[in-house]
Design an enzyme around this catalytic site. Structure first.
Site, PDB file in Angstrom:
ATOM      1  N   ASP A 176       8.088   7.230   4.256  1.00 17.74           N
ATOM      2  CA  ASP A 176       6.738   7.459   3.726  1.00 17.74           C
ATOM      3  C   ASP A 176       5.862   6.257   4.090  1.00 17.74           C
ATOM      4  O   ASP A 176       6.252   5.104   3.869  1.00 17.74           O
ATOM      5  CB  ASP A 176       6.816   7.623   2.201  1.00 17.74           C
ATOM      6  CG  ASP A 176       5.485   8.014   1.592  1.00 17.74           C
ATOM      7  OD1 ASP A 176       5.388   9.158   1.097  1.00 17.74           O
ATOM      8  OD2 ASP A 176       4.546   7.182   1.625  1.00 17.74           O
ATOM      9  N   ASN A 188      -7.102   6.405   5.681  1.00 20.52           N
ATOM     10  CA  ASN A 188      -8.044   7.532   5.746  1.00 20.52           C
ATOM     11  C   ASN A 188      -9.410   7.109   5.226  1.00 20.52           C
ATOM     12  O   ASN A 188     -10.436   7.425   5.844  1.00 20.52           O
ATOM     13  CB  ASN A 188      -7.538   8.692   4.887  1.00 20.52           C
ATOM     14  CG  ASN A 188      -6.550   9.577   5.643  1.00 20.52           C
ATOM     15  OD1 ASN A 188      -6.626   9.690   6.866  1.00 20.52           O
ATOM     16  ND2 ASN A 188      -5.625  10.171   4.914  1.00 20.52           N
ATOM     17  N   ASP A 222      -5.000  11.011  11.167  1.00 19.39           N
ATOM     18  CA  ASP A 222      -4.203  12.008  11.918  1.00 19.39           C
ATOM     19  C   ASP A 222      -3.548  11.364  13.124  1.00 19.39           C
ATOM     20  O   ASP A 222      -2.366  11.576  13.415  1.00 19.39           O
ATOM     21  CB  ASP A 222      -5.099  13.145  12.419  1.00 19.39           C
ATOM     22  CG  ASP A 222      -5.345  14.198  11.338  1.00 19.39           C
ATOM     23  OD1 ASP A 222      -4.779  14.040  10.236  1.00 19.39           O
ATOM     24  OD2 ASP A 222      -6.105  15.153  11.598  1.00 19.39           O
ATOM     25  N   GLU A 239       2.142  12.237   4.567  1.00 17.69           N
ATOM     26  CA  GLU A 239       2.513  11.104   5.412  1.00 17.69           C
ATOM     27  C   GLU A 239       3.997  10.784   5.242  1.00 17.69           C
ATOM     28  O   GLU A 239       4.442   9.653   5.383  1.00 17.69           O
ATOM     29  CB  GLU A 239       1.595   9.918   5.130  1.00 17.69           C
ATOM     30  CG  GLU A 239       1.789   9.073   3.910  1.00 17.69           C
ATOM     31  CD  GLU A 239       1.852   9.735   2.529  1.00 17.69           C
ATOM     32  OE1 GLU A 239       1.951  10.978   2.423  1.00 17.69           O
ATOM     33  OE2 GLU A 239       1.843   8.995   1.551  1.00 17.69           O
TER      34      GLU A 239
HETATM   35  N1  GTP Z   1      -5.221  11.862   8.012  1.00 21.39           N
HETATM   36  C1  GTP Z   1      -4.348  12.489   7.272  1.00 21.39           C
HETATM   37  N2  GTP Z   1      -4.057  12.077   6.037  1.00 21.39           N
HETATM   38  C2  GTP Z   1      -3.135  12.724   5.291  1.00 21.39           C
HETATM   39  C3  GTP Z   1      -2.462  13.846   5.807  1.00 21.39           C
HETATM   40  N3  GTP Z   1      -1.604  14.300   4.850  1.00 21.39           N
HETATM   41  C4  GTP Z   1      -1.753  13.470   3.766  1.00 21.39           C
HETATM   42  N4  GTP Z   1      -2.690  12.494   4.024  1.00 21.39           N
HETATM   43  C5  GTP Z   1      -3.176  11.480   3.235  1.00 21.39           C
HETATM   44  O1  GTP Z   1      -2.130  10.589   2.878  1.00 21.39           O
HETATM   45  C6  GTP Z   1      -2.541   9.922   1.696  1.00 21.39           C
HETATM   46  C7  GTP Z   1      -1.392   9.785   0.779  1.00 21.39           C
HETATM   47  O2  GTP Z   1      -1.833   8.965  -0.267  1.00 21.39           O
HETATM   48  P1  GTP Z   1      -0.968   8.618  -1.480  1.00 21.39           P
HETATM   49  O3  GTP Z   1      -0.019   9.718  -1.811  1.00 21.39           O
HETATM   50  O4  GTP Z   1      -1.873   8.179  -2.565  1.00 21.39           O
HETATM   51  O5  GTP Z   1      -0.113   7.397  -1.026  1.00 21.39           O
HETATM   52  P2  GTP Z   1      -0.430   6.128  -0.206  1.00 21.39           P
HETATM   53  O6  GTP Z   1      -1.872   5.840  -0.147  1.00 21.39           O
HETATM   54  O7  GTP Z   1       0.221   6.283   1.168  1.00 21.39           O
HETATM   55  O8  GTP Z   1       0.307   5.076  -1.017  1.00 21.39           O
HETATM   56  P3  GTP Z   1       1.856   4.924  -1.208  1.00 21.39           P
HETATM   57  O9  GTP Z   1       2.528   6.043  -0.644  1.00 21.39           O
HETATM   58  O10 GTP Z   1       2.017   4.844  -2.663  1.00 21.39           O
HETATM   59  O11 GTP Z   1       2.183   3.685  -0.452  1.00 21.39           O
HETATM   60  C8  GTP Z   1      -3.672  10.758   1.086  1.00 21.39           C
HETATM   61  O12 GTP Z   1      -4.913  10.088   1.235  1.00 21.39           O
HETATM   62  C9  GTP Z   1      -3.689  12.012   1.919  1.00 21.39           C
HETATM   63  O13 GTP Z   1      -4.993  12.554   2.071  1.00 21.39           O
HETATM   64  C10 GTP Z   1      -2.776  14.267   7.101  1.00 21.39           C
HETATM   65  O14 GTP Z   1      -2.241  15.249   7.639  1.00 21.39           O
HETATM   66  N5  GTP Z   1      -3.709  13.552   7.805  1.00 21.39           N
END
Ligand code: GTP
Length: 584
Positions: A454, A462, A471, A497
């Site tokens: 992860d 983003n 992306d 992610e």
């Molecule tokens: N660009 C993009 N962003 C994505 C996609 N799928 C998920 N995300 C983003 O991934 C982010 C996941 O955020 P969180 O679950 O809060 O976790 P994090 O910011 O990575 O923090 P931790 O995992 O706690 O380290 C979110 O902002 C989602 O919008 C995708 O296909 N493309």
């Protein structure tokens, strides 16, 4: 014969005259009979022979009615009919008529009878001259039959004949032509009437051909006629001029054949071939021996063969002609090897052809070789046409290039199991893979490891750079991971992610080592404008008692542990081992 004694009482000149008459009477080849009150009293030898009268003394007892059958061919009773003729001869002096006669042996024959009334001193008698016309009648009947046969043959062949007599200035048509041209039978025909029946658009051409024929050219022309019913017919005319000794055209004899049906068939066939030529499927036709007769334009283009027009390939007299087709298509075996790769050739020979010959049709997939020798997937239909005796008459094949379709199918199949953004396998595909891995684990005890990865703090990526850049990071990360995996290793996007890896034949320490390597790889990579990122990873190995849920739960807990412990690290479960400190 009964009265010849009376000659002796006559004067000498009369006697000489009577002798001459007597001789003529005796030698006449026509049967002459005299009768009175219905009884024959004299006849000449020709009559005796004709009626097979053996004993002339019987004559007196012979009733004239005995020399006819009871009824005439007309159905009338002979006695009543003959009475009418005799009455006529009595009243008018003579009566001529055709009569069915019968000799004493019972043979019936047609005859011409001339009855004359003779008024003699001893009373009025009738002289009958009878001419056997059975031979003429047989000839007449045969001639009539021949004429009828000819008419029938002409009717079947839709053929009519005509004569244009220039000297008499008349045109004679047979019945067929009157019918073809829709003119009332027997109507006097002129050149103008003929030209009127010709289709207006063809008149000039017909007149020119006719004029040329008058100068000696062969008259051979196909044109249309428009009968009054408006049903346009197509006829083929041929004619020949007879010239007189001074070179003058005397008459022209010709035939007219109604070829409307043939023309319609021809037109339809040409239209069908045009349709075959405009389709994008490859169509071929093969004769009874399997040799190729025809290949349509699409097929020719595909195989790089010269283009052909319909008339190159087909004509009404010869049917299909092999136009610019390779030598190697003369037999079925060669044709199959010429166009198909070996595996497809075997399939056609061993499966397709036997099925088509048995059931009349086979459809399935095979492949063609294009001129570069590349294999092109095709769907193919083979149709076998039989003649009325059940023998193979023709074989047709319809082939469609399905490479596009195959490509789409493969893409669809791939789409169904891959994540559209990163190209890694999707969750659905992972679910299948984990089931298989668990079954393998239970079956042969070989260790399989799972890694859950992860990205840390992806949300700010983003938020700062936009979703598209986010992306791009996901795509790049996938590539990075993919490139460091072995062939049997399996990578899927778990969601957002998060990524999951399934590593067959991998123990805990090995998996841990790989996870650590990945962590370092990610941490040291520059992701464009984003710069560096880190990831947390959880590791576990499948237990024999695991179900998909239990192992994922353990994995999730390990990842949670890594996040909780400060991110950018690998945690194995169980036991929980942190390796960040070991690596740094
Ligand atoms: N660009 C993009 N962003 C994505 C996609 N799928 C998920 N995300 C983003 O991934 C982010 C996941 O955020 P969180 O679950 O809060 O976790 P994090 O910011 O990575 O923090 P931790 O995992 O706690 O380290 C979110 O902002 C989602 O919008 C995708 O296909 N493309």
């Amino acid at each position: 014969m009964a009265n010849h004694d009376s000659i002796h009482d006559a004067p000498a000149d009369d006697i000489a005259l009577l002798r001459r008459y007597r001789a003529a009477f005796t030698q006449s080849r026509e049967a002459i009979l005299f009768f009175q009150h219905g009884r024959i009293f004299d006849c000449n030898p020709a009559a005796l022979a004709l009626f097979r009268i053996q004993d002339p003394t019987q004559l007196a007892k012979l009733d004239i009615v005995k020399l006819s059958p009871p009824t005439q061919p007309s159905g009338q009773r002979s006695d009543m009919e003959s009475t009418a003729h005799i009455r006529l001869a009595f009243n008018t002096g003579q009566a001529f008529f055709d009569w069915q006669m019968r000799d004493l042996n019972g043979r019936e024959f047609p005859a011409e009878v001339m009855l004359y009334r003779l008024d003699l001193p001893e009373g009025t008698v009738l002289q009958a001259t009878v001419r056997d016309i059975s031979e003429q009648e047989a000839q007449r009947q045969a001639l009539l039959q021949r004429k009828q046969d000819l008419l029938e043959a002409q009717r079947i062949a839709r053929l009519g004949n005509w004569v244009s007599d220039f000297e008499r200035g008349e045109i004679r048509w047979c019945e067929q032509i009157y019918q073809m041209f829709g003119r009332p039978l027997g109507e006097p025909i002129t050149h103008a009437i003929f030209m009127q029946a010709v289709h207006p658009d063809d008149r000039e051409r017909v007149q020119a051909a006719f004029d040329a024929a008058l100068r000696g050219a062969p008259y051979d022309i196909t044109h249309r006629v428009v009968p009054p019913d408006g049903n346009v017919r197509t006829v083929h005319e041929r004619g020949q001029i007879e010239f007189g000794p001074k070179g003058q055209a005397r008459r022209m004899i010709g035939t007219v054949q109604d070829i409307t049906e043939q023309k319609t068939l021809e037109h339809n066939l040409r239209r069908l071939v045009a349709i075959l030529d405009s389709t994008s499927d490859f169509i071929t036709m093969h004769g009874p021996d399997g040799g190729m007769l025809y290949m349509n334009s699409a097929g020719r283009r595909f195989h790089g063969l010269p283009a052909a027009s319909v008339s190159d390939e087909w004509n009404p007299e010869q049917g299909w002609r092999r136009h610019a087709l390779p030598q190697a298509t003369r037999s079925i075996a060669e044709t199959i090897r010429f166009f198909h790769p070996e595996w497809a050739a075997q399939r056609i020979e061993q499966k397709a052809m036997p099925t088509a010959l048995r059931a009349g049709i086979w459809q399935g997939e095979s492949a063609l070789l294009n001129p570069d020798g590349d294999e092109v997937p095709v769907s193919q239909v083979i149709i076998v046409h039989y003649d009325e005796h059940g023998n193979v008459d023709q074989t047709s094949t319809m082939i469609r290039d399905i490479s596009e379709q195959k490509h789409l199918e493969a893409e669809l199949a791939r789409n169904a199991i891959t994540d559209h953004l990163t190209g890694a396998f999707n969750r659905k595909r992972f679910d299948e893979e984990i089931e298989k891995a668990l079954a393998r684990r239970r079956r042969n005890g070989v260790s399989t490891a799972l890694i859950l990865l992860d990205i840390d703090h992806f949300k700010p990526v983003n938020d700062t750079h936009g979703h598209d850049v986010g992306d791009q990071v996901l795509v790049e990360l996938t590539q990075l991971i993919q490139n460091s995996l072995r062939v049997p290793d399996f990578l899927a996007r778990w969601g957002g992610e998060e990524f999951v890896l399934l590593l067959p034949d991998t123990g805990m320490s090995e998996a841990h080592y790989l996870a650590e390597r990945l962590r370092q790889l990610i941490a040291s990579h520059r992701f464009g404008v984003v710069g560096t990122i880190t990831a947390s990873l959880g590791v576990t190995i499948l237990q024999p008692t695991d179900c998909p849920h239990s192992c994922i739960k353990r994995l999730d807990e390990a990842l949670y542990g890594a996040k909780h412990a400060g991110r950018n690290q690998v945690i194995g479960a169980p036991p929980i081992i942190s390796t960040r400190d070991q690596v740094h």
